[in-house]
Each structure stands twice: as structure tokens, then as C-alpha cells.
Design a protein around this motif. Sequence first.
Motif, PDB file in Angstrom:
ATOM      1  N   PRO A 178      36.676  39.623  73.071  1.00  0.00           N
ATOM      2  CA  PRO A 178      37.267  40.896  72.632  1.00  0.00           C
ATOM      3  C   PRO A 178      38.767  40.843  72.391  1.00  0.00           C
ATOM      4  O   PRO A 178      39.262  41.494  71.456  1.00  0.00           O
ATOM      5  CB  PRO A 178      36.911  41.852  73.780  1.00  0.00           C
ATOM      6  CG  PRO A 178      35.652  41.294  74.343  1.00  0.00           C
ATOM      7  CD  PRO A 178      35.808  39.801  74.248  1.00  0.00           C
ATOM      8  N   GLN A 179      39.499  40.080  73.192  1.00  0.00           N
ATOM      9  CA  GLN A 179      40.950  40.032  73.016  1.00  0.00           C
ATOM     10  C   GLN A 179      41.349  39.362  71.697  1.00  0.00           C
ATOM     11  O   GLN A 179      42.457  39.559  71.198  1.00  0.00           O
ATOM     12  CB  GLN A 179      41.627  39.311  74.190  1.00  0.00           C
ATOM     13  CG  GLN A 179      41.279  37.848  74.335  1.00  0.00           C
ATOM     14  CD  GLN A 179      40.120  37.606  75.275  1.00  0.00           C
ATOM     15  OE1 GLN A 179      39.273  38.491  75.459  1.00  0.00           O
ATOM     16  NE2 GLN A 179      40.091  36.448  75.900  1.00  0.00           N
ATOM     17  N   ASP A 180      40.451  38.555  71.140  1.00  0.00           N
ATOM     18  CA  ASP A 180      40.731  37.884  69.865  1.00  0.00           C
ATOM     19  C   ASP A 180      40.347  38.733  68.660  1.00  0.00           C
ATOM     20  O   ASP A 180      40.723  38.408  67.528  1.00  0.00           O
ATOM     21  CB  ASP A 180      39.955  36.558  69.780  1.00  0.00           C
ATOM     22  CG  ASP A 180      40.394  35.549  70.826  1.00  0.00           C
ATOM     23  OD1 ASP A 180      41.570  35.602  71.234  1.00  0.00           O
ATOM     24  OD2 ASP A 180      39.565  34.710  71.226  1.00  0.00           O
ATOM     25  N   ALA A 181      39.586  39.799  68.886  1.00  0.00           N
ATOM     26  CA  ALA A 181      38.955  40.514  67.782  1.00  0.00           C
ATOM     27  C   ALA A 181      39.928  41.134  66.776  1.00  0.00           C
ATOM     28  O   ALA A 181      39.710  41.011  65.563  1.00  0.00           O
ATOM     29  CB  ALA A 181      38.010  41.579  68.338  1.00  0.00           C
ATOM     30  N   PRO A 182      41.004  41.828  67.187  1.00  0.00           N
ATOM     31  CA  PRO A 182      41.855  42.474  66.179  1.00  0.00           C
ATOM     32  C   PRO A 182      42.472  41.498  65.187  1.00  0.00           C
ATOM     33  O   PRO A 182      42.425  41.725  63.963  1.00  0.00           O
ATOM     34  CB  PRO A 182      42.924  43.166  67.028  1.00  0.00           C
ATOM     35  CG  PRO A 182      42.269  43.402  68.349  1.00  0.00           C
ATOM     36  CD  PRO A 182      41.404  42.205  68.565  1.00  0.00           C
ATOM     37  N   VAL A 183      43.057  40.402  65.684  1.00  0.00           N
ATOM     38  CA  VAL A 183      43.657  39.412  64.779  1.00  0.00           C
ATOM     39  C   VAL A 183      42.581  38.732  63.950  1.00  0.00           C
ATOM     40  O   VAL A 183      42.740  38.525  62.733  1.00  0.00           O
ATOM     41  CB  VAL A 183      44.459  38.367  65.584  1.00  0.00           C
ATOM     42  CG1 VAL A 183      44.914  37.229  64.680  1.00  0.00           C
ATOM     43  CG2 VAL A 183      45.668  39.029  66.242  1.00  0.00           C
ATOM     44  N   LEU A 184      41.458  38.383  64.588  1.00  0.00           N
ATOM     45  CA  LEU A 184      40.379  37.714  63.880  1.00  0.00           C
ATOM     46  C   LEU A 184      39.819  38.581  62.761  1.00  0.00           C
ATOM     47  O   LEU A 184      39.503  38.089  61.676  1.00  0.00           O
ATOM     48  CB  LEU A 184      39.266  37.357  64.870  1.00  0.00           C
ATOM     49  CG  LEU A 184      38.027  36.700  64.275  1.00  0.00           C
ATOM     50  CD1 LEU A 184      38.367  35.373  63.607  1.00  0.00           C
ATOM     51  CD2 LEU A 184      36.969  36.498  65.359  1.00  0.00           C
ATOM     52  N   LEU A 185      39.720  39.868  62.985  1.00  0.00           N
ATOM     53  CA  LEU A 185      39.200  40.781  61.974  1.00  0.00           C
ATOM     54  C   LEU A 185      40.066  40.745  60.721  1.00  0.00           C
ATOM     55  O   LEU A 185      39.549  40.663  59.591  1.00  0.00           O
ATOM     56  CB  LEU A 185      39.124  42.195  62.532  1.00  0.00           C
ATOM     57  CG  LEU A 185      38.625  43.267  61.565  1.00  0.00           C
ATOM     58  CD1 LEU A 185      37.203  42.988  61.122  1.00  0.00           C
ATOM     59  CD2 LEU A 185      38.728  44.650  62.232  1.00  0.00           C
ATOM     60  N   THR A 186      41.377  40.805  60.902  1.00  0.00           N
ATOM     61  CA  THR A 186      42.283  40.735  59.748  1.00  0.00           C
ATOM     62  C   THR A 186      42.127  39.419  59.005  1.00  0.00           C
ATOM     63  O   THR A 186      42.035  39.385  57.767  1.00  0.00           O
ATOM     64  CB  THR A 186      43.741  40.903  60.218  1.00  0.00           C
ATOM     65  OG1 THR A 186      43.893  42.183  60.820  1.00  0.00           O
ATOM     66  CG2 THR A 186      44.705  40.785  59.044  1.00  0.00           C
ATOM     67  N   GLN A 187      42.066  38.314  59.752  1.00  0.00           N
ATOM     68  CA  GLN A 187      41.921  36.994  59.133  1.00  0.00           C
ATOM     69  C   GLN A 187      40.603  36.887  58.375  1.00  0.00           C
ATOM     70  O   GLN A 187      40.549  36.341  57.259  1.00  0.00           O
ATOM     71  CB  GLN A 187      42.010  35.910  60.203  1.00  0.00           C
ATOM     72  CG  GLN A 187      43.386  35.806  60.854  1.00  0.00           C
ATOM     73  CD  GLN A 187      43.379  34.880  62.052  1.00  0.00           C
ATOM     74  OE1 GLN A 187      42.346  34.661  62.691  1.00  0.00           O
ATOM     75  NE2 GLN A 187      44.544  34.325  62.381  1.00  0.00           N
ATOM     76  N   ALA A 188      39.531  37.397  58.978  1.00  0.00           N
ATOM     77  CA  ALA A 188      38.214  37.297  58.346  1.00  0.00           C
ATOM     78  C   ALA A 188      38.149  38.132  57.074  1.00  0.00           C
ATOM     79  O   ALA A 188      37.560  37.708  56.063  1.00  0.00           O
ATOM     80  CB  ALA A 188      37.133  37.735  59.330  1.00  0.00           C
ATOM     81  N   LYS A 189      38.755  39.315  57.090  1.00  0.00           N
ATOM     82  CA  LYS A 189      38.763  40.149  55.885  1.00  0.00           C
ATOM     83  C   LYS A 189      39.551  39.470  54.767  1.00  0.00           C
ATOM     84  O   LYS A 189      39.150  39.510  53.592  1.00  0.00           O
ATOM     85  CB  LYS A 189      39.351  41.522  56.197  1.00  0.00           C
ATOM     86  CG  LYS A 189      38.409  42.427  56.980  1.00  0.00           C
ATOM     87  CD  LYS A 189      39.019  43.809  57.203  1.00  0.00           C
ATOM     88  CE  LYS A 189      38.026  44.748  57.849  1.00  0.00           C
ATOM     89  NZ  LYS A 189      38.611  46.106  58.067  1.00  0.00           N
ATOM     90  N   ASN A 190      40.668  38.842  55.114  1.00  0.00           N
ATOM     91  CA  ASN A 190      41.457  38.120  54.110  1.00  0.00           C
ATOM     92  C   ASN A 190      40.663  36.949  53.536  1.00  0.00           C
ATOM     93  O   ASN A 190      40.679  36.697  52.326  1.00  0.00           O
ATOM     94  CB  ASN A 190      42.767  37.616  54.723  1.00  0.00           C
ATOM     95  CG  ASN A 190      43.734  38.740  55.021  1.00  0.00           C
ATOM     96  OD1 ASN A 190      43.631  39.831  54.465  1.00  0.00           O
ATOM     97  ND2 ASN A 190      44.688  38.494  55.913  1.00  0.00           N
ATOM     98  N   LYS A 191      39.972  36.218  54.424  1.00  0.00           N
ATOM     99  CA  LYS A 191      39.153  35.082  53.983  1.00  0.00           C
ATOM    100  C   LYS A 191      38.032  35.540  53.066  1.00  0.00           C
ATOM    101  O   LYS A 191      37.741  34.905  52.050  1.00  0.00           O
ATOM    102  CB  LYS A 191      38.579  34.378  55.215  1.00  0.00           C
ATOM    103  CG  LYS A 191      37.579  33.268  54.924  1.00  0.00           C
ATOM    104  CD  LYS A 191      38.224  32.031  54.346  1.00  0.00           C
ATOM    105  CE  LYS A 191      37.226  30.895  54.271  1.00  0.00           C
ATOM    106  NZ  LYS A 191      37.797  29.682  53.626  1.00  0.00           N
ATOM    107  N   LEU A 192      37.406  36.658  53.400  1.00  0.00           N
ATOM    108  CA  LEU A 192      36.334  37.185  52.561  1.00  0.00           C
ATOM    109  C   LEU A 192      36.862  37.568  51.190  1.00  0.00           C
ATOM    110  O   LEU A 192      36.221  37.291  50.162  1.00  0.00           O
ATOM    111  CB  LEU A 192      35.703  38.402  53.250  1.00  0.00           C
ATOM    112  CG  LEU A 192      34.507  39.036  52.541  1.00  0.00           C
ATOM    113  CD1 LEU A 192      33.369  38.038  52.385  1.00  0.00           C
ATOM    114  CD2 LEU A 192      34.036  40.271  53.306  1.00  0.00           C
TER     115      LEU A 192
END
Length: 224
Positions: A178-192
Amino acid sequence: MGNIGMRIYTKFERPEQEIMESFKGIPTSVIADNMNRMYCMNSKIKPINHVPLIGSAFTIKTRPGDNLLVHKAIDLAKEGDILLVDAQGDLTNAIIGELMVLWAKKKGLGGFIIDGAIRDSDSIAKINFPVYAAGISPNGPYKDGPGEINVPVVCGGLVVRPGDIIVGDQDGVVVIQPQDAPVLLTQAKNKLAQEQQTMKDIENLNWDRDWVDSELVKKNVTIY
């Protein structure tokens, strides 16, 4: 310490529903690419049907071939929880079947991931409820224990803790702390978004391939 190996923990911190829901529609492959390709369950954990999965991990560690604690977990879990069962990968006896899946669905749970076997696979494949497992066996389970609920477990080669965010699709399952989720979400959306642009480039015969030769030069390739 209680009875080690026969313990149930009912309290753990679940991630915010909003952050979990934000990962909907993002392929597990895209999420995994932004985690250095280190946090996917291995390929033995396969989807039994075509229903995507997302939710908070509700973990169960059980003796291979036994589902007493899995039954208790279904009764304890909250709406949207993913029941994630560490049965040590044993495929001799099924841990769940059609009836347990129907009961979990009726209770509004989020899905099953079984590092072990299931049965009634043909029926489960037709139920609109996500089920992932390592294999299939007609042998039914025992109901003797031991087992524990909401402790760290190993599933598909990954350590999973209660409250981890679980995302699954036809490629497999990725685990997010969970602590990784906010940053990971932004990165994943950019990658998509990048991949969607690449698809347009492919359609227009405009996919930049210069990186291939650049990498080969770095590797000192010899071309005859």
C-alpha cells in the motif's frame, strides 16, 4: 503467542478503496514493468475464468489439502477482500470448489487466489467471480487444520501480507504494498499512455526502432 499454527488475526489495516479502484483497467504487465518486474506471482498461479481481480489481501496459511481455516476466512472477510491461500503449492487435494466460490460471491468478497488446487473447475469457469489457482484436482479437502489467518504467506513465489493490494488479469497476479501505491499508480498510468501511443505509431508504420541497434552496439555485437 497463543497456539502457534492455529491462530486467527481479525484486525489489519486495509488500503483505501479509492487507491485500489484506481488500478482498475491497468494491465498487470504495465504495473509490473514499473516494479522492476519483481512483484508478479509466478506462472503456476493461473486464472480459472476471465474475471479480473482487484482488492485487499486477506491471507490464509493452511496445511496442504486442508481448508478448515479457509471456511473460517470466508466468514470473517469483508466485502471486496481477496482470499489468498498459501497451501504450499500442493495439488493433491482441492482447497475450494464451486460451493465455496458461490458462498464467497454471495458475501461480496473479491476473489480467490489459491497456491494449491481447486475442483469443480468447469463450473467455476462460468461463475462471474475471480478465481486463480496453481492447479486442479477432483480430490476434496480435509477439515482438520492446522492453519492461520492474516499472517504473512507465500503465494506464487511472493511474500504477501494482509492488506497488500492484489491485481489480477489473464496474464497473472501482481502484488502491491500500500505505501508504494500512489507513486506506482502515476508511473503505471504514464506507462499505459506510452504504450497506447506506441500502438498508434505501429499502426502508422512509425515505431522508432533505433534503440535496438543502440543496445546491440553497447553489447559489442558482431554482424557478418
